[in-house]
Design an enzyme around this catalytic site. Structure first.
Site, PDB file in Angstrom:
ATOM      1  CD1 TRP A   6     -10.175  21.702  13.494  1.00  0.00           C
ATOM      2  CD2 TRP A   6      -9.473  21.283  12.179  1.00  0.00           C
ATOM      3  NE1 TRP A   6      -9.232  21.962  14.536  1.00  0.00           N
ATOM      4  CE2 TRP A   6      -8.460  21.337  13.403  1.00  0.00           C
ATOM      5  CE3 TRP A   6      -8.825  21.012  10.746  1.00  0.00           C
ATOM      6  CZ2 TRP A   6      -7.446  21.332  12.975  1.00  0.00           C
ATOM      7  CZ3 TRP A   6      -6.781  20.721  11.013  1.00  0.00           C
ATOM      8  CH2 TRP A   6      -6.912  21.060  11.998  1.00  0.00           C
ATOM      9  CD  GLU A  37      -2.357   0.153   6.249  1.00  0.00           C
ATOM     10  OE1 GLU A  37      -1.570   1.006   5.925  1.00  0.00           O
ATOM     11  OE2 GLU A  37      -3.812   0.415   5.289  1.00  0.00           O
ATOM     12  CE  LYS A  44      -6.508  25.335  13.418  1.00  0.00           C
ATOM     13  NZ  LYS A  44      -5.134  25.254  14.481  1.00  0.00           N
ATOM     14  CB  THR A  82      -0.836  -0.260   1.398  1.00  0.00           C
ATOM     15  OG1 THR A  82      -1.793   0.937   1.019  1.00  0.00           O
ATOM     16  CG2 THR A  82      -0.187  -0.324   2.598  1.00  0.00           C
TER      17      THR A  82
END
Length: 562
Positions: free
Chosen positions: A458, A343, A453, A194
Site C-alpha cells: 500500500w 460532515e 496498491k 458536498t
C-alpha cells in the site's frame, strides 16, 4: 443504558438552549468597538453589526421567511455573509450556503433539494442564476447583493425583474428592533452540499446545538490550549476559505463571539489579500494549500515578507506538504495543519505542539506541523479495519478514521441510504486512512480510494506528493494510481513547475531514486511516469481532483512522458 438520578426540574427554572443567537449576544459585552471590515469598501463596529443583524431579521420576515424556511446565499466572503450566519438562523430559518463553484446543474439540484424560499445573490453570480432560474421550483423571491452601493448609494437601484430589492437598501429600511426567540437547540440551522465520487451532491445539515458546541470546541483548543494562539485583544481574523465551505470552518462564529476584529476579503485576489494582511494587521487565517501556494509564490509575498511574521495560518482541505510548509515558514508565516470533513462541521484535529515540541529545531517542527494534528477536545477518534475491528493507536498500524463528536452531522438530507453508510456501526466513517500515535497525533496516509496498491504494497499518494514538493522547482504535484498488468497499480504524477525552472521527468526520478538508495524513501515511491502540466485539476473547494485526473487525464498520463 445505566440507571442515573436526574436533577429535579421546576417550572420556574430556566435552562437556556444552545442557540446561535447566544454566541452573537457575547459580541456586545466586552469589546463592541472592534471592527468588521469588508475589503476596502465597508467597515463597522459590533454595535452596528448587531443592529444590522436585527434589521436583516426584519427584512427576511417582511419577505415571508419564517421558522423552518430555507434562505440561500450566493456571495463572496463578506460582512453580509456574516450577518446571514446570525440573522437567518436566529429567526429559526435555515441558512443554505450555496457552493458557487459547482456546475449550474448541480447548483440547481441543491436549490430544489433544499427547498430554498428566498435567495440572496451577489451580482457576479447572476449569470449562473439566469441559466437555471426557469427550473427552480421553490423560490418566492430574490435579493440582490451589490458592492457598487458602497461607493455610490444609488447604484443598487437597478435590480432585475423578480427581485424584491437590493440588500443594503432593504436592510437599512428595516426596523432595528427584533427580539430573537428561544426555541429547541436541536432546530435545524444550516445546510450545504458536498460532492462525492458518484451521484448528486449530498445535503449536510447542522443544528444550533451542533454549531454552538463546535464553537466551544474551537474555543477550548484554539484559545484554551493555544493551539493557534488566537487572542481577541491582539489578533485579527481573516478567512481565506469560502464561507460556503463548512461555515468557513466555524471560525466566524468564534471570532464574533469574541468580538475580535474581522476582515472579509470578498473575491480572492493575491494582491488584495496581501494588502489587507498588511493594512488591517491580520494575524490569523485558514485556507487550503492551493491558496497558500498561490500566495507564497506571488511576487508581492517577497515585497511584504517583513510584515508576515505575525501571520498564523491553519491549512486544511488537502494535505500540507513539507515543501509548502517550508516555503511559508521561510517567509515568517506560522503554518500548521488541521483535519476534518464537511460532515464534522469540520474540525476534529489541529496541530498542537506541547512545551517540549516547541523547542525542537524548525526542520523537526515541520514534520509535526504537516501532520493532520492532534485529536481535538470532545472528539472521540478511532481507527477501524475493513471488518469493523478497531486498530491500535501505535503510530504504525493503519485503519480508516471513524469519529464521534457533539458536532457531527446526523446524516444527509432526504438520503437515508447514504446516511446509514456514513454512520455504519455507530461511528461516522471519514474514508481517510491514517495511523494515530499513543499521544493522539493523527497522520493521514490517504483517502481510501486514493491509496495505491502496487506489488502487494500500500503506497500513500500523499507521501509521494510530499516527497515531490521538496524537489526544487516543483510548485504543485498530484499522484494517482492507474491499472498495471504486472503490479496491479502503479503511481503516476502530474507536476506544475515554478517559473524559471527546466525540470525533466528523468531528473526528478533520479533525485527520488537517490533518496530511495539512502533509505529515505520506499522503492515504490518513484512514479512510473511524470507529466508536466500548466495546472492541477481542482474540485470546487480547491482540493486536488483525483477522480478527474484518473478519468479525463488517463490517456495523457499513460501516453506521454515529458
Amino acid at each position: 443504558m445505566i440507571q442515573t438520578k436526574l436533577i429535579p426540574r421546576t417550572t420556574e427554572a430556566h435552562e437556556p438552549p444552545m442557540l446561535i443567537k447566544n454566541l452573537l449576544a457575547q459580541s456586545l459585552k466586552y469589546e463592541p468597538q472592534r471592527e468588521i471590515v469588508y475589503r476596502d469598501l465597508f467597515r463597522m463596529n459590533y454595535v452596528e453589526f448587531n443592529r444590522r443583524v436585527r434589521q436583516l431579521a426584519n427584512t427576511l420576515t417582511d419577505l415571508g421567511v419564517g421558522p423552518g424556511d430555507t434562505v440561500a446565499v450566493f456571495d463572496w466572503d463578506s460582512h453580509r455573509y456574516l450577518e446571514c450566519f446570525f440573522g437567518v438562523t436566529s429567526i429559526g430559518a435555515i441558512l443554505h450556503t450555496v457552493n458557487v463553484r459547482l456546475s449550474p446543474a448541480q447548483i440547481l439540484y441543491t436549490m430544489n433539494h433544499a427547498q430554498d424560499k428566498v435567495v440572496l445573490i451577489h451580482e457576479d453570480f447572476l449569470p449562473i442564476l439566469n441559466a437555471i432560474k426557469d427550473q427552480i421550483t421553490t423560490v418566492d423571491t430574490y435579493v440582490l447583493l451589490s458592492d457598487k452601493v458602497y461607493a455610490d448609494p444609488n447604484a443598487g437601484g437597478d435590480v432585475p425583474a423578480g427581485f424584491s430589492g437590493e440588500y443594503e437598501a432593504l436592510v437599512k429600511g428595516a426596523s432595528d428592533q427584533y427580539e430573537f426567540p428561544d426555541f429547541d437547540e436541536n432546530t435545524w440551522a444550516t445546510t450545504f452540499y458536498t460532492t462525492g465520487t458518484t451521484g448528486n451532491p449530498k445535503g449536510v445539515y447542522f443544528s444550533h446545538r451542533q454549531l454552538f458546541m463546535h464553537t466551544m470546541g474551537l474555543l477550548t483548543y484554539i484559545i484554551g490550549y493555544e493551539a493557534m494562539s488566537f487572542k481577541g485583544s491582539s489578533d485579527v481574523y481573516m478567512p481565506i476559505t469560502p464561507m460556503f465551505h463548512v461555515h468557513a470552518w466555524g471560525f466566524p462564529f468564534l471570532a464574533t463571539m469574541m468580538s475580535a476584529k474581522q476582515v472579509y476579503p470578498g473575491r480572492y485576489e493575491p494582491e488584495l489579500l496581501l494588502k489587507l494582511l498588511i493594512t488591517e494587521g491580520v494575524t490569523l487565517s485558514h485556507c487550503v494549500p492551493t491558496i497558500m501556494n498561490m500566495l507564497v509564490n506571488s511576487p508581492a509575498a517577497q515585497k511584504y515578507r517583513e510584515n508576515l511574521s505575525r501571520w498564523k495560518v491553519l491549512i486544511g482541505g488537502s494535505a500540507l506538504t513539507k515543501g509548502l510548509a517550508k516555503a511559508a515558514m521561510d517567509l515568517g508565516i506560522t503554518i500548521s495543519q488541521g483535519y476534518g470533513m464537511s460532515e464534522t462541521a469540520p474540525v476534529t484535529a489541529i496541530v498542537y505542539l506541547n512545551e517540549q515540541e516547541k523547542q525542537l529545531p524548525i526542520d523537526e517542527q515541520i514534520d509535526l506541523r504537516t501532520r493532520a494534528g492532534r485529536v481535538s477536545p470532545f472528539v472521540e477518534m478511532r481507527l477501524m479495519d475493513d471488518d469493523g475491528n478497531f486498530v491500535p493507536h501505535d503510530g504504525q498500524s493503519l485503519g480508516e478514521i471513524v469519529v464521534k463528536c457533539p458536532w457531527a452531522t446526523q446524516g444527509y438530507y432526504n438520503d437515508p441510504e447514504r446516511a446509514a453508510e456514513l454512520w455504519k456501526g455507530g461511528w461516522l466513517h471519514t474514508g481517510d486512512v491514517a495511523s494515530i500515535t499513543p499521544d493522539y497525533w493523527v497522520m493521514i496516509a490517504d483517502r481510501t480510494k486514493d491509496v495505491i496498491k502496487t506489488g502487494g504494497e500500500w503506497v500513500s499518494s500523499l507521501d509521494m506528493e510530499d516527497a515531490l514538493s521538496q524537489v526544487e522547482g516543483v510548485a504543485e504535484s498530484a499522484v494517482v494510481g492507474l491499472p498495471d498488468d504486472r503490479w496491479g497499480e502503479r503511481p503516476h504524477a502530474l507536476i506544475v513547475q515554478k517559473p524559471g525552472f527546466n525540470l525533466t521527468a528523468d531528473s526528478i526520478k533520479a533525485g527520488l531514486q537517490a533518496k530511495v538508495e539512502q533509505g529515505e524513501l520506499h522503492k515504490w515511491y518513484v512514479p512510473d511516469r511524470i507529466v508536466f502540466v500548466p495546472e492541477i485539476p481542482k474540485t470546487s473547494v480547491g482540493k486536488i481532483d483525483k477522480k478527474k485526473i484518473r478519468s479525463e487525464m488517463k490517456d495523457l498520463i499513460l501516453g506521454t512522458v515529458v
